[in-house]
Design a protein around this motif. Structure first.
Motif, short mmCIF file in Angstrom:
data_model
loop_
_atom_site.label_atom_id
_atom_site.label_comp_id
_atom_site.label_asym_id
_atom_site.label_seq_id
_atom_site.Cartn_x
_atom_site.Cartn_y
_atom_site.Cartn_z
N ILE A 17 23.04 -4.40 16.94
CA ILE A 17 23.25 -3.49 18.27
C ILE A 17 23.87 -4.37 19.22
O ILE A 17 24.88 -3.81 19.87
CB ILE A 17 21.75 -3.24 18.84
CG1 ILE A 17 20.99 -2.17 17.96
CG2 ILE A 17 21.79 -2.63 20.15
CD1 ILE A 17 21.46 -0.84 17.94
N TYR A 18 23.61 -5.71 19.32
CA TYR A 18 24.15 -6.45 20.28
C TYR A 18 25.79 -6.73 19.78
O TYR A 18 26.66 -7.01 20.56
CB TYR A 18 23.46 -7.64 20.82
CG TYR A 18 22.44 -7.12 21.84
CD1 TYR A 18 22.90 -7.30 23.25
CD2 TYR A 18 21.51 -6.84 21.85
CE1 TYR A 18 22.30 -6.97 24.32
CE2 TYR A 18 20.46 -6.40 22.69
CZ TYR A 18 21.14 -6.58 24.10
OH TYR A 18 20.35 -6.32 25.25
N LEU A 19 25.89 -7.11 18.57
CA LEU A 19 27.02 -7.04 17.88
C LEU A 19 28.23 -6.01 18.42
O LEU A 19 29.22 -6.03 18.76
CB LEU A 19 27.19 -7.38 16.64
CG LEU A 19 26.92 -8.83 15.94
CD1 LEU A 19 26.54 -8.89 14.41
CD2 LEU A 19 28.09 -9.91 16.61
N GLY A 20 27.52 -4.80 18.44
CA GLY A 20 28.19 -3.64 18.75
C GLY A 20 28.51 -3.59 20.03
O GLY A 20 29.71 -3.35 20.51
N LYS A 21 27.70 -3.98 20.94
CA LYS A 21 28.18 -4.32 22.47
C LYS A 21 29.17 -5.18 22.84
O LYS A 21 30.11 -5.00 23.28
CB LYS A 21 26.81 -4.63 23.12
CG LYS A 21 25.64 -3.65 23.22
CD LYS A 21 24.51 -4.18 24.13
CE LYS A 21 23.20 -3.50 23.97
NZ LYS A 21 23.33 -2.24 25.13
N VAL A 22 29.10 -6.41 22.00
CA VAL A 22 30.11 -7.45 22.14
C VAL A 22 31.39 -6.70 21.54
O VAL A 22 32.40 -7.25 22.43
CB VAL A 22 29.84 -8.73 21.45
CG1 VAL A 22 30.73 -9.66 21.25
CG2 VAL A 22 28.72 -9.17 22.02
N TYR A 23 31.58 -6.25 20.40
CA TYR A 23 32.73 -5.71 19.97
C TYR A 23 33.50 -4.78 20.84
O TYR A 23 34.82 -4.68 21.06
CB TYR A 23 32.82 -5.19 18.68
CG TYR A 23 32.36 -6.40 17.63
CD1 TYR A 23 33.28 -7.39 17.52
CD2 TYR A 23 31.24 -6.22 16.69
CE1 TYR A 23 33.22 -8.49 16.58
CE2 TYR A 23 31.14 -7.20 15.78
CZ TYR A 23 32.20 -8.26 15.76
OH TYR A 23 31.87 -9.35 14.63
N ALA A 24 32.57 -4.01 21.55
CA ALA A 24 33.00 -2.85 22.56
C ALA A 24 33.70 -3.43 23.58
O ALA A 24 34.79 -3.07 24.11
CB ALA A 24 31.93 -1.99 22.69
#
Length: 344
Positions: free
Chosen positions: A232-239
């Protein structure tokens, strides 16, 4: 304020064991309805239970929880006040629990003087880190900065729990004091640990500090060690790094993971907003809301407002933000957004 110390159903269900009757009581029916998220039925059953003098304090407590989940904070506050009044010689833990609910509901309504007064009642029962956190939150909103900082210092004294520091940061950010909150995140980075949970929490902290490369490194280590939550937080970072395709792929991995579905839909919706794909964003928001995740509901509803604004559908955006502010009246960002929409 994040309801970090409130667990719905735990105390209620524990009180149902050994009731000694084959007939299901109204109190039990209320607890069942609450767990099934049938909040209207829960309120009705808990009111009947209180009228029948069946677990009166606990019944009012359950009624308050149901009202809070329906967004009716005024009635929730009344119910928790009744629960407290009826608690009498009840256990210390029950009174503490009721007061934590009451403080949270008062806080959500922006009644910081009242929530602070309730905190003082809580301190007559316990001087736990939970009590210090709740009082610090109220004091910060009342501009009692030194007193709030003192409470937070008591809360994190010798703490090795990353969430303690993160929660304090979120309160400072909520009060437009992000830089002050970041000092707590920096303290958290001093916690020693080399496991997947440590990497995950350090990654979150770097994300909040907007140090995205460090966040990616820590979160990837946690994810590769088997921590699905890190996705979930990797998704936030990549966004944030502008790589929405990779971000969406991380979120999609969480769609089938119980407890993460709503967060995943919201993450995908956010990526769609960045890509200006507003129709798909709304579809994902709708799917996310259907999950019934109360913790993620606020973020989903706020993003829904953003989408309608981006689409220049200001009429719908105004309607949505009016309802949103009824649920979350202390959200400063939403209040500012409301002022903006009034000029459109």
């Amino acid at each position: 304020m994040k309801t970090r110390y409130i667990v719905i159903g735990g105390c209620i269900l524990s009180l149902l064991t050994g009731c000694g009757s084959s007939k299901t009581s109204e109190y039990e029916l209320g607890a069942q309805a609450l767990n099934e998220k049938d909040y209207s039925s829960a309120v009705e059953s808990f009111e009947l239970a209180a009228a029948e003098n069946d677990h009166v304090a606990e019944a009012f407590r359950g009624e308050g929880i149901a009202y809070s989940r329906m967004g009716n904070y005024e009635e929730a506050e009344k119910a928790f006040q009744s629960a407290l009044a009826q608690s009498g010689e009840s256990s210390k833990s029950l009174k503490e629990d009721i007061l934590c609910y009451l403080i949270t509901i008062q806080y959500r309504q922006g009644k910081y003087e009242e929530s602070l007064a309730s905190c003082e009642q809580l301190f007559e029962i316990t001087k736990s880190k939970e009590a210090y956190f709740l009082r610090g939150c109220s004091r910060l909103h009342l501009n009692l900065y030194e007193e709030a900082a003192a409470d937070f210092s008591e809360m994190i004294a010798d703490s090795k729990d990353y969430s303690d520091y993160i929660d304090i940061y979120r309160i400072y950010k909520e009060c437009d004091m992000k830089a002050d909150g970041e000092t707590y995140l920096e303290q958290a980075l001093e916690i020693e640990g080399k496991g997947k949970e440590d990497w995950y929490n350090r990654g979150k902290i770097y994300y909040y500090l907007e140090e995205y490369e460090k966040a990616e490194e820590e979160l990837n280590a946690s994810y590769e060690a088997g921590n699905q939550e890190a996705a979930i937080y990797l998704g936030k970072v990549y966004a944030e790094l502008g790589d929405t395709e990779t971000a969406k792929s991380m979120y999609k991995e969480c769609l089938d993971e119980k407890g993460y579905e709503a967060k995943a839909y919201n993450g995908i919706a956010y990526c769609c907003i960045l890509e200006e794909n507003y129709t798909e964003a709304l579809e994902n928001i709708s799917q996310g809301l259907a999950i019934g995740d109360e913790e993620e509901k606020q973020a989903l509803l706020f993003n829904e407002i953003v989408v309608y604004e981006k689409m220049s559908d200001f009429v719908t955006a105004k309607e949505k933000i009016k309802t949103y502010l009824e649920w979350y009246p202390t959200d400063a960002a939403a209040v500012k957004e409301s002022y903006f929409l009034e000029t459109r």
